[in-house]
Design a protein around this motif. Structure first.
Motif, mmCIF file in Angstrom:
data_model
loop_
_atom_site.group_PDB
_atom_site.id
_atom_site.type_symbol
_atom_site.label_atom_id
_atom_site.label_comp_id
_atom_site.label_asym_id
_atom_site.label_seq_id
_atom_site.Cartn_x
_atom_site.Cartn_y
_atom_site.Cartn_z
ATOM 1 N N GLU A 1 -7.759 11.226 -4.557
ATOM 2 C CA GLU A 1 -6.370 11.608 -4.276
ATOM 3 C C GLU A 1 -5.482 10.933 -5.317
ATOM 4 O O GLU A 1 -5.595 9.727 -5.539
ATOM 5 N N SER B 1 -6.558 -0.238 -7.053
ATOM 6 C CA SER B 1 -7.058 1.113 -7.309
ATOM 7 C C SER B 1 -8.500 1.237 -6.834
ATOM 8 O O SER B 1 -9.202 0.236 -6.646
ATOM 9 N N LEU C 1 0.841 -1.189 0.000
ATOM 10 C CA LEU C 1 0.000 0.000 0.000
ATOM 11 C C LEU C 1 0.884 1.250 0.000
ATOM 12 O O LEU C 1 1.816 1.363 0.799
ATOM 13 N N TYR D 1 1.156 4.253 1.190
ATOM 14 C CA TYR D 1 0.701 5.222 2.191
ATOM 15 C C TYR D 1 1.535 6.494 2.200
ATOM 16 O O TYR D 1 1.095 7.529 2.710
ATOM 17 N N PHE E 1 -3.617 3.022 -5.294
ATOM 18 C CA PHE E 1 -3.102 3.125 -3.929
ATOM 19 C C PHE E 1 -2.306 1.891 -3.499
ATOM 20 O O PHE E 1 -1.893 1.781 -2.340
ATOM 21 N N MET F 1 -6.127 7.625 0.604
ATOM 22 C CA MET F 1 -6.664 6.419 -0.030
ATOM 23 C C MET F 1 -6.314 5.176 0.784
ATOM 24 O O MET F 1 -7.148 4.290 0.989
ATOM 25 N N VAL F 2 -5.076 5.126 1.241
ATOM 26 C CA VAL F 2 -4.642 3.982 2.040
ATOM 27 C C VAL F 2 -5.324 3.992 3.397
ATOM 28 O O VAL F 2 -5.760 2.937 3.895
ATOM 29 N N SER G 1 -7.966 6.303 -8.526
ATOM 30 C CA SER G 1 -6.845 6.534 -7.613
ATOM 31 C C SER G 1 -6.115 5.231 -7.304
ATOM 32 O O SER G 1 -6.621 4.368 -6.581
ATOM 33 N N VAL H 1 -0.238 8.351 -1.382
ATOM 34 C CA VAL H 1 -1.683 8.652 -1.321
ATOM 35 C C VAL H 1 -2.204 8.219 0.053
ATOM 36 O O VAL H 1 -2.950 7.245 0.177
#
Length: 395
Positions: free
Chosen positions: A110, A124, A43, A45, A171, A51-52, A169, A48
């Protein structure tokens, strides 16, 4: 000694849980344990975080927007991959399994320019269009699908709020179990749909933290604090896009001047990025803002390809003459008010307002002064354009 042994066994158990995948580098991961096998996604993080945070908060039942009845429960456990498409992606995250369900909230998109749907295994966000329809649903690609990116190949941002524009997005990405994704995407589906005949179930979705930074990632706090800032973050990306386009347009404008150096007229360059080669009529009258003027023009792409003309002679010269269009009166000048209210793309309007009756000009219109990120008809998004135009008369 007995207490020490118990403590040691507990410690070993916790360590084995976190070290289930000892070959993984430090980071934040999602383990998808399904009835078709296990996949592990890293992920992003750091790129984004919202999102995570959304995904992790749902997986661990800590999401601040969850209904009280769902808090403390792993949201994704028992949820299916309700939509699978071979040579495309698998989609899950809908607790109803219908494709219309959610966790009861929506939030803003994001994006990060470094992230793309450029390979198999990209994790995504699914959405229903626009910028603020993200929720609990996600998908994992089987093949590259850059058309789902929020950015064009040159790094400029799409007009993500426009209808039928895909902006998703990214992620995360699979680092283990890509073959499981392939297996799921190939399961038999109900005829006429993309829903598996037999449910493909996420039995467990576990979040794995490796390293100090990943262990310190507080999903609920990140979402609460940073999600409201996403519209401003998008504006910053849009500003960055404009800078990218302006730099590229400068180079294109220089090429335009070189390629048209033999055209008679004065070269005028404007702060906006418009470039004009103006052949002025020495007796030309300057229209008043209250006037309407008749304009003839021919539109070309940056590489010289034709896309439009009001002049029959130019249509024939570029071998684009259309007899049916001619019969319908297509090849004749059009009327426009000689002021800022003229419904023309900004670059064309600026050129017109710097011309008198009888003036001829070849102009370079950078994409951001043309049809912009949306494009129009045969004109693709952010396309630089060339126009030959004549102010024929005052109407």
């Amino acid at each position: 000694m007995k207490l020490l042994l118990i403590a040691l066994l507990v410690s070993m158990s916790n360590t084995s849980c976190q070290d289930k995948y000892p070959d993984l580098e430090d980071g934040l991961y999602a383990e998808f344990v399904t009835n078709k096998g296990t996949m592990v996604a890293k992920l992003f993080y750091d790129k984004v975080p919202v999102m995570v945070a959304n995904f992790v908060g749902l997986a661990e039942g800590t999401h601040p927007k969850l209904d009280d009845s769902l808090k403390g429960k792993p949201f994704y456990n028992g949820v299916t991959f309700h939509r699978v498409m071979d040579k495309f992606m698998i989609q899950g995250g809908d607790p109803t399994g219908t494709g219309t369900g959610s966790a009861g909230y929506k939030f803003f998109s994001e994006f990060d320019t470094d992230l793309s749907h450029d390979k198999a295994g990209i994790l995504s966000m699914a959405n229903s269009g626009g910028l603020d329809t993200n929720g609990s649903q996600f998908f994992i690609t089987e093949i590259p699908k850059q058309n789902l990116d929020a950015f064009y190949a040159d790094g400029s941002l799409k007009n993500c709020g426009a209808p039928r524009v895909s902006c998703h997005s990214v992620f995360g990405e699979l680092v283990k179990g890509i073959e499981v994704q392939d297996t799921i995407s190939n399961v038999k589906v109900t005829p006429g749909s993309n829903k598996p005949i037999e449910d493909v179930v996420i039995q467990q979705l576990n979040i794995i933290r490796k390293g100090k930074d990943a262990k310190a990632f507080d999903a609920a706090k990140v979402f609460t604090e940073q999600e409201p800032l996403l519209p401003q973050k998008l504006k910053e990306l849009e500003a960055k896009t404009q800078e990218i386009l302006k730099e590229k347009a400068k180079e294109a404008a220089n090429n335009f001047k070189k390629a048209n150096a033999d055209i008679p007229g004065e070269v005028k360059e404007f702060p906006t990025g418009l470039v004009m080669i103006l052949e002025a009529n020495p007796n030309g009258v300057t229209p008043k803002p209250s006037d309407q003027v008749l304009i003839d023009c021919t539109g070309l792409f940056e590489d010289g390809r034709f896309f439009f003309s009001t002049m029959e002679s130019d249509a024939k010269r570029y071998d684009q003459f259309n007899e049916d269009a001619a019969k319908q009166g297509a090849y004749q000048p059009f009327a426009m008010p000689y002021n800022e209210s003229a419904t023309l793309v900004p670059g064309f309007r600026e050129a017109m307002l710097n011309m008198n009756v009888g003036d001829k000009a070849r102009i370079f219109v950078p994409g951001y002064l043309g049809y912009g990120a949306s494009g129009r008809g045969p004109v693709p998004p952010n396309a630089n354009l060339i126009f030959d135009l004549v102010i024929v008369s005052i109407k």
